[in-house]
Design a protein around this motif. Structure first.
Motif, PDB file in Angstrom:
ATOM      1  N   ILE A  31     -30.496 -40.913 -88.524  1.00 15.29           N
ATOM      2  CA  ILE A  31     -31.230 -42.037 -88.477  1.00 15.29           C
ATOM      3  C   ILE A  31     -32.637 -42.188 -88.439  1.00 15.29           C
ATOM      4  CG2 ILE A  31     -31.164 -44.460 -86.592  1.00 15.29           C
ATOM      5  CD1 ILE A  31     -28.043 -43.051 -85.585  1.00 15.29           C
ATOM      6  N   ALA A  32     -33.099 -41.343 -88.649  1.00 12.89           N
ATOM      7  CA  ALA A  32     -34.530 -41.091 -88.138  1.00 12.89           C
ATOM      8  C   ALA A  32     -34.990 -41.069 -89.870  1.00 12.89           C
ATOM      9  CB  ALA A  32     -34.970 -39.791 -87.390  1.00 12.89           C
ATOM     10  N   ALA A  33     -34.505 -39.948 -90.344  1.00 15.95           N
ATOM     11  CA  ALA A  33     -35.189 -40.238 -91.629  1.00 15.95           C
ATOM     12  C   ALA A  33     -34.948 -41.700 -92.782  1.00 15.95           C
ATOM     13  CB  ALA A  33     -34.028 -39.462 -92.972  1.00 15.95           C
ATOM     14  N   ARG A  34     -34.085 -42.689 -92.084  1.00 13.36           N
ATOM     15  CA  ARG A  34     -33.820 -44.303 -92.737  1.00 13.36           C
ATOM     16  C   ARG A  34     -34.957 -44.911 -92.344  1.00 13.36           C
ATOM     17  NH1 ARG A  34     -27.603 -45.902 -92.037  1.00 13.36           N
ATOM     18  NH2 ARG A  34     -29.267 -48.605 -93.485  1.00 13.36           N
ATOM     19  N   LEU A  35     -35.687 -45.225 -90.745  1.00 11.17           N
ATOM     20  CA  LEU A  35     -36.275 -45.087 -90.693  1.00 11.17           C
ATOM     21  C   LEU A  35     -37.683 -45.531 -91.191  1.00 11.17           C
ATOM     22  CD1 LEU A  35     -35.641 -44.834 -86.120  1.00 11.17           C
ATOM     23  CD2 LEU A  35     -35.211 -46.755 -87.329  1.00 11.17           C
ATOM     24  N   LYS A  36     -38.383 -46.323 -91.087  1.00 16.49           N
ATOM     25  CA  LYS A  36     -40.264 -46.126 -91.172  1.00 16.49           C
ATOM     26  C   LYS A  36     -40.611 -46.927 -90.793  1.00 16.49           C
ATOM     27  CE  LYS A  36     -39.045 -47.353 -96.293  1.00 16.49           C
ATOM     28  NZ  LYS A  36     -38.986 -48.449 -97.376  1.00 16.49           N
ATOM     29  N   ARG A  37     -41.869 -45.980 -90.135  1.00 14.44           N
ATOM     30  CA  ARG A  37     -42.311 -46.695 -88.706  1.00 14.44           C
ATOM     31  C   ARG A  37     -44.023 -47.666 -89.320  1.00 14.44           C
ATOM     32  NH1 ARG A  37     -40.120 -42.378 -88.964  1.00 14.44           N
ATOM     33  NH2 ARG A  37     -37.836 -41.725 -87.793  1.00 14.44           N
ATOM     34  N   ASP A  38     -44.402 -47.792 -88.245  1.00 14.64           N
ATOM     35  CA  ASP A  38     -45.390 -48.132 -88.611  1.00 14.64           C
ATOM     36  C   ASP A  38     -46.214 -46.762 -88.210  1.00 14.64           C
ATOM     37  OD1 ASP A  38     -45.600 -48.715 -85.640  1.00 14.64           O
ATOM     38  OD2 ASP A  38     -46.155 -50.103 -85.362  1.00 14.64           O
ATOM     39  N   GLU A  39     -48.283 -47.330 -88.044  1.00 14.16           N
ATOM     40  CA  GLU A  39     -48.681 -46.035 -87.866  1.00 14.16           C
ATOM     41  C   GLU A  39     -48.822 -45.927 -86.490  1.00 14.16           C
ATOM     42  OE1 GLU A  39     -50.593 -50.487 -87.538  1.00 14.16           O
ATOM     43  OE2 GLU A  39     -50.185 -48.959 -88.990  1.00 14.16           O
ATOM     44  N   GLN A  40     -48.507 -46.810 -85.556  1.00 12.15           N
ATOM     45  CA  GLN A  40     -48.021 -46.248 -84.278  1.00 12.15           C
ATOM     46  C   GLN A  40     -46.646 -45.295 -83.914  1.00 12.15           C
ATOM     47  OE1 GLN A  40     -48.944 -49.722 -82.100  1.00 12.15           O
ATOM     48  NE2 GLN A  40     -50.985 -49.229 -81.534  1.00 12.15           N
ATOM     49  N   GLY A  41     -45.536 -45.595 -85.050  1.00  7.65           N
ATOM     50  CA  GLY A  41     -44.472 -44.738 -84.664  1.00  7.65           C
ATOM     51  C   GLY A  41     -43.743 -45.654 -84.723  1.00  7.65           C
ATOM     52  N   LEU A  42     -43.575 -46.923 -84.631  1.00  8.33           N
ATOM     53  CA  LEU A  42     -42.727 -48.353 -83.945  1.00  8.33           C
ATOM     54  C   LEU A  42     -41.517 -48.500 -84.962  1.00  8.33           C
ATOM     55  CD1 LEU A  42     -45.074 -49.121 -81.289  1.00  8.33           C
ATOM     56  CD2 LEU A  42     -43.895 -47.480 -80.958  1.00  8.33           C
ATOM     57  N   VAL A  43     -40.992 -49.553 -84.296  1.00  8.13           N
ATOM     58  CA  VAL A  43     -40.589 -50.385 -85.877  1.00  8.13           C
ATOM     59  C   VAL A  43     -39.670 -51.143 -84.954  1.00  8.13           C
ATOM     60  CG1 VAL A  43     -37.814 -49.113 -85.008  1.00  8.13           C
ATOM     61  CG2 VAL A  43     -38.281 -50.261 -87.279  1.00  8.13           C
ATOM     62  N   ALA A  44     -39.789 -52.589 -85.397  1.00 10.70           N
ATOM     63  CA  ALA A  44     -39.799 -53.745 -84.982  1.00 10.70           C
ATOM     64  C   ALA A  44     -37.794 -54.056 -84.899  1.00 10.70           C
ATOM     65  CB  ALA A  44     -39.984 -54.913 -85.827  1.00 10.70           C
ATOM     66  N   ALA A  45     -37.358 -54.477 -83.321  1.00  6.63           N
ATOM     67  CA  ALA A  45     -36.472 -54.275 -82.830  1.00  6.63           C
ATOM     68  C   ALA A  45     -35.861 -55.169 -82.783  1.00  6.63           C
ATOM     69  CB  ALA A  45     -35.959 -53.672 -81.947  1.00  6.63           C
ATOM     70  N   ILE A  46     -35.706 -56.666 -83.900  1.00  5.90           N
ATOM     71  CA  ILE A  46     -34.964 -57.864 -83.081  1.00  5.90           C
ATOM     72  C   ILE A  46     -33.528 -58.327 -82.732  1.00  5.90           C
ATOM     73  CG2 ILE A  46     -34.607 -59.966 -84.652  1.00  5.90           C
ATOM     74  CD1 ILE A  46     -36.094 -58.987 -86.300  1.00  5.90           C
ATOM     75  N   ILE A  47     -33.781 -59.024 -81.372  1.00  2.00           N
ATOM     76  CA  ILE A  47     -32.704 -58.569 -80.537  1.00  2.00           C
ATOM     77  C   ILE A  47     -31.937 -60.319 -80.513  1.00  2.00           C
ATOM     78  CG2 ILE A  47     -31.817 -59.183 -77.835  1.00  2.00           C
ATOM     79  CD1 ILE A  47     -33.726 -56.547 -79.390  1.00  2.00           C
ATOM     80  N   GLN A  48     -30.602 -60.744 -81.019  1.00  3.89           N
ATOM     81  CA  GLN A  48     -30.280 -61.870 -81.219  1.00  3.89           C
ATOM     82  C   GLN A  48     -28.839 -61.233 -80.060  1.00  3.89           C
ATOM     83  OE1 GLN A  48     -28.072 -61.291 -85.107  1.00  3.89           O
ATOM     84  NE2 GLN A  48     -29.137 -63.424 -85.571  1.00  3.89           N
ATOM     85  N   GLN A  49     -28.517 -62.990 -79.609  1.00  2.77           N
ATOM     86  CA  GLN A  49     -26.998 -62.639 -79.196  1.00  2.77           C
ATOM     87  C   GLN A  49     -26.040 -62.781 -79.931  1.00  2.77           C
ATOM     88  OE1 GLN A  49     -26.563 -63.276 -75.807  1.00  2.77           O
ATOM     89  NE2 GLN A  49     -24.167 -63.319 -76.316  1.00  2.77           N
ATOM     90  N   HIS A  50     -25.384 -61.601 -79.288  1.00  6.06           N
ATOM     91  CA  HIS A  50     -24.295 -60.919 -80.786  1.00  6.06           C
ATOM     92  C   HIS A  50     -23.345 -63.122 -80.886  1.00  6.06           C
ATOM     93  CE1 HIS A  50     -20.621 -60.896 -78.053  1.00  6.06           C
ATOM     94  NE2 HIS A  50     -21.296 -61.216 -76.948  1.00  6.06           N
ATOM     95  N   ASP A  51     -23.064 -63.480 -79.901  1.00  4.66           N
ATOM     96  CA  ASP A  51     -21.459 -63.825 -80.303  1.00  4.66           C
ATOM     97  C   ASP A  51     -22.459 -65.850 -80.978  1.00  4.66           C
ATOM     98  OD1 ASP A  51     -22.932 -65.074 -77.896  1.00  4.66           O
ATOM     99  OD2 ASP A  51     -20.673 -65.478 -77.196  1.00  4.66           O
ATOM    100  N   SER A  52     -23.827 -66.175 -80.100  1.00  4.77           N
ATOM    101  CA  SER A  52     -24.111 -67.318 -81.070  1.00  4.77           C
ATOM    102  C   SER A  52     -25.027 -67.095 -82.296  1.00  4.77           C
ATOM    103  CB  SER A  52     -24.747 -68.254 -79.997  1.00  4.77           C
ATOM    104  OG  SER A  52     -26.136 -67.144 -79.063  1.00  4.77           O
ATOM    105  N   GLY A  53     -25.966 -66.215 -82.441  1.00  4.87           N
ATOM    106  CA  GLY A  53     -26.614 -65.923 -83.258  1.00  4.87           C
ATOM    107  C   GLY A  53     -27.844 -66.332 -82.763  1.00  4.87           C
ATOM    108  N   GLU A  54     -28.132 -66.834 -81.601  1.00 10.53           N
ATOM    109  CA  GLU A  54     -29.188 -66.732 -81.259  1.00 10.53           C
ATOM    110  C   GLU A  54     -30.605 -66.092 -80.839  1.00 10.53           C
ATOM    111  OE1 GLU A  54     -30.350 -69.258 -77.058  1.00 10.53           O
ATOM    112  OE2 GLU A  54     -29.160 -68.434 -77.641  1.00 10.53           O
ATOM    113  N   VAL A  55     -31.676 -66.087 -81.766  1.00  8.35           N
ATOM    114  CA  VAL A  55     -32.468 -65.228 -81.880  1.00  8.35           C
ATOM    115  C   VAL A  55     -32.982 -65.371 -80.128  1.00  8.35           C
ATOM    116  CG1 VAL A  55     -34.693 -64.035 -82.993  1.00  8.35           C
ATOM    117  CG2 VAL A  55     -33.154 -64.767 -84.030  1.00  8.35           C
TER     118      VAL A  55
END
Length: 126
Positions: A7-31
């Motif tokens: 999994i780590a090998a697939r992540l493209k991190r920013d210069e701070q070593g972070l990746v964006a995580a979009i959080i979505q309600q599973h049943d409604s699709g609401e972001v």
């Protein structure tokens, strides 16, 4: 225990070593919100059933809801095709935003002109 190397090998991190995580309600699709994760936060999210973020301002890990009670229960986690974003589908209990609103996007519409499909755009042409 570290993040699975496959999994780590697939992540493209920013210069701070972070990746964006979009959080979505599973049943409604609401972001609901966007947060940031490093490898440890991704590992914790995948293995605990609770969403864990890295706070860029406080320089520490935090689980959504630890102080507010508005927890995010993980349903699925997916990586995008480029590896630079995660989509975390959750069951949100209570408000997702620290302001007390359901999402971090409530009441913040910028008034963009909505596109109307035409014969040219309907076929998927650019």
């Amino acid at each position: 225990m570290p993040l699975d190397p496959s999994i780590a090998a697939r992540l493209k991190r920013d210069e701070q070593g972070l990746v964006a995580a979009i959080i979505q309600q599973h049943d409604s699709g609401e972001v609901l919100m966007l947060g940031w994760m490093d490898d440890e936060a991704v590992h914790r999210t995948l293995t605990t059933g609770r969403v864990t973020f890295w706070s860029r301002s406080r320089g520490e890990y935090w689980c959504k809801g630890d102080t507010s009670g508005h927890i995010q229960l993980v349903k699925t986690v997916a990586i995008d095709c480029d590896g630079d974003a995660l989509l975390v589908r959750v069951d949100q209990v209570g408000a997702a935003c620290h302001t007390g609103t359901r999402t971090c996007f409530d009441g913040n519409d910028l008034g963009a002109v909505a596109a109307v499909p035409t014969a040219t755009t309907a076929g998927g042409q650019r």
